[in-house]
Write a protein that holds these residues in place. Structure first.
Motif, PDB file in Angstrom:
ATOM      1  N   PHE A   7      -4.935  -3.877  -7.913  1.00  0.00           N
ATOM      2  CA  PHE A   7      -5.470  -3.069  -9.002  1.00  0.00           C
ATOM      3  C   PHE A   7      -5.869  -3.963 -10.183  1.00  0.00           C
ATOM      4  CE2 PHE A   7      -2.217  -0.516  -6.855  1.00  0.00           C
ATOM      5  CZ  PHE A   7      -2.892   0.677  -6.603  1.00  0.00           C
ATOM      6  N   TYR A  33      -1.617  -4.386   1.657  1.00  0.00           N
ATOM      7  CA  TYR A  33      -1.584  -4.540   0.204  1.00  0.00           C
ATOM      8  C   TYR A  33      -2.756  -3.846  -0.475  1.00  0.00           C
ATOM      9  CZ  TYR A  33       1.900  -8.095   1.180  1.00  0.00           C
ATOM     10  OH  TYR A  33       3.020  -8.744   1.614  1.00  0.00           O
ATOM     11  N   LYS A  34      -2.553  -3.569  -1.746  1.00  0.00           N
ATOM     12  CA  LYS A  34      -3.583  -3.000  -2.597  1.00  0.00           C
ATOM     13  C   LYS A  34      -3.556  -3.752  -3.925  1.00  0.00           C
ATOM     14  CE  LYS A  34      -4.152   1.430  -2.415  1.00  0.00           C
ATOM     15  NZ  LYS A  34      -4.020   2.907  -2.604  1.00  0.00           N
ATOM     16  N   ARG A  50       0.815  -1.227   0.000  1.00  0.00           N
ATOM     17  CA  ARG A  50       0.000   0.000   0.000  1.00  0.00           C
ATOM     18  C   ARG A  50       0.842   1.267   0.000  1.00  0.00           C
ATOM     19  NH1 ARG A  50      -5.318   0.299   3.735  1.00  0.00           N
ATOM     20  NH2 ARG A  50      -5.243   2.367   2.811  1.00  0.00           N
ATOM     21  N   VAL A  68      -9.299  -0.059  -8.129  1.00  0.00           N
ATOM     22  CA  VAL A  68      -8.806  -0.689  -6.906  1.00  0.00           C
ATOM     23  C   VAL A  68      -9.801  -1.779  -6.534  1.00  0.00           C
ATOM     24  CG1 VAL A  68      -8.165  -0.380  -4.493  1.00  0.00           C
ATOM     25  CG2 VAL A  68      -7.680   1.432  -6.155  1.00  0.00           C
ATOM     26  N   GLU A  95      -9.251  -4.320  -4.198  1.00  0.00           N
ATOM     27  CA  GLU A  95      -9.227  -4.710  -2.788  1.00  0.00           C
ATOM     28  C   GLU A  95      -8.058  -4.039  -2.097  1.00  0.00           C
ATOM     29  OE1 GLU A  95      -9.187  -8.800  -0.048  1.00  0.00           O
ATOM     30  OE2 GLU A  95      -9.499  -8.924  -2.212  1.00  0.00           O
ATOM     31  N   GLN A  96      -8.253  -3.717  -0.826  1.00  0.00           N
ATOM     32  CA  GLN A  96      -7.177  -3.183   0.006  1.00  0.00           C
ATOM     33  C   GLN A  96      -7.169  -3.919   1.338  1.00  0.00           C
ATOM     34  OE1 GLN A  96      -6.499   1.181   0.065  1.00  0.00           O
ATOM     35  NE2 GLN A  96      -8.424   1.330  -1.073  1.00  0.00           N
ATOM     36  N   THR A  97      -5.962  -4.174   1.810  1.00  0.00           N
ATOM     37  CA  THR A  97      -5.790  -4.698   3.161  1.00  0.00           C
ATOM     38  C   THR A  97      -4.903  -3.723   3.914  1.00  0.00           C
ATOM     39  OG1 THR A  97      -3.778  -5.968   2.684  1.00  0.00           O
ATOM     40  CG2 THR A  97      -5.897  -7.034   2.207  1.00  0.00           C
ATOM     41  N   GLU A 107       0.552   5.098  -7.794  1.00  0.00           N
ATOM     42  CA  GLU A 107      -0.654   5.631  -8.413  1.00  0.00           C
ATOM     43  C   GLU A 107      -0.367   6.550  -9.598  1.00  0.00           C
ATOM     44  OE1 GLU A 107      -0.569   4.848  -5.314  1.00  0.00           O
ATOM     45  OE2 GLU A 107      -2.497   3.976  -4.757  1.00  0.00           O
TER      46      GLU A 107
END
Length: 336
Positions: A325, A322-323, A298, A315, A317-319, A303
């Motif tokens: 794309f 992590y991200k 992340r 996007v 999913e995000q944790t 970007e």
């Protein structure tokens, strides 16, 4: 690079002789070759580093072997891999020849020195360039502790049953970024796919197992050791292995899909520009209708590069770390 700095200073000081030298895992620094007037031979499984060294005049070999009066071992990312390299260096050194170990203090050179001193007399330790050069003499057959080091360095099955080896990325198991990415590989994916930075093949195998419509999957990996393991881990005949720099790989045809969990380290140093180069390569490799799945830490500054390379950036999913794309419309500026 520190290994080159140490070697140059030790040669200038007369602490090391200028002899034909086998270098094991030297970094991609041409000075390592130009520092010696005697011929240099290199074993380096990382292709971009190897290309620099070959361009500087070094002879490349596929494995550590031969008979050299002097062998230089540069610390690997894994202590187990370094120990296996030292054992291999013993067999490649003339009896009575010199083995030199080079490494940063922060990379564990002191721990390696402590282990060495318990096995062989260390003739000399030279502190240079924030690290050390240790020199010892090869006498007689391979000592039993070195034989144990060599045995621990061979490929073996990890906890998930995949063949891996010390020193390659995420050898102990699937890295979380790739695991997250694999959750978004869908059964309707079709056509040709490239996995940039395929490592030992886990993500490529997940894609092939999930999407029967993938006609060919190109595993692109700069680490020859990892790629050789991927060939064994991925037996699907749609898989093709390429020892190549993913940032410059040219398949001769555009891809329908690209997947990548790009690296962001050069050696042990953080280098976000490497991941950015992977993203530009993904855009270059895709058909106009093609799409990419990319996972990233992340905090990495990706970007703006994504916006430059793709017209659509989603996007998925995000944790906390992590991200993920999904990217499409390659080559079109998104305007974000």
């Amino acid at each position: 690079m520190a290994d080159a700095d140490r070697l140059l200073r030790a040669l200038d000081d007369g602490a090391l002789p200028d002899l034909p030298t086998l270098m094991i895992r030297p970094g991609g620094d041409a000075r390592l070759v130009s520092a010696l007037t005697a011929p240099s031979t290199v074993w380096q499984p990382i292709l971009p580093h190897l290309e620099i060294l070959r361009a500087a005049g070094a002879q490349a070999v596929d494995r550590v072997a031969g008979s050299f009066p002097q062998v230089l071992v540069c610390l690997a990312r894994s202590r187990t891999a370094t120990e296996a390299d030292i054992a291999a260096a013993w067999d490649a050194t003339d009896d009575g020849g010199r083995i030199i170990i080079s490494g940063q203090k922060t990379d564990g050179i002191d721990a390696i020195l402590k282990a060495l001193r318990a096995i062989v007399p260390v003739d000399e330790v030279i502190a240079k360039a924030h690290g050390k050069l240790a020199v010892f003499t090869r006498n007689g057959p391979l000592p039993d502790p070195f034989r144990a080091w060599a045995d621990r360095g061979v490929p073996s099955r990890n906890a998930d049953g995949f063949l891996t080896a010390p020193g390659i990325f995420s050898a102990d198991g699937v890295d979380p970024g790739s695991a997250l990415l694999a959750q978004h590989v869908t059964a309707d994916m079709k056509g040709e796919m490239a996995d940039l930075g395929a490592g030992w093949g886990w993500l490529s195998l997940q894609a092939l197992s999930t999407a029967p419509g993938i006609s060919a999957l190109h595993m692109v990996e700069a680490d020859r050791i990892a790629l050789d393991l991927a060939r064994q881990n991925v037996s699907d005949n749609r898989a093709q292995a390429h020892w190549a720099d993913a940032t410059r790989w040219d398949p001769g045809a555009r891809m329908d899909w690209v997947s990548s969990n790009p690296p962001f380290h050069t050696g042990r140093s953080a280098d976000p520009s490497l991941g950015q180069a992977f993203l530009r390569s993904a855009a270059r490799l895709l058909k106009p209708s093609g799409r990419a799945l990319v996972g990233a830490n992340r905090q990495l500054p990706y970007e703006s590069t994504l916006a430059e390379c793709f017209g659509r950036v989603e996007v998925l999913e995000q944790t906390g770390q992590y991200k993920l794309f999904r990217l499409s419309a390659p080559g079109r500026t998104s305007g974000r």
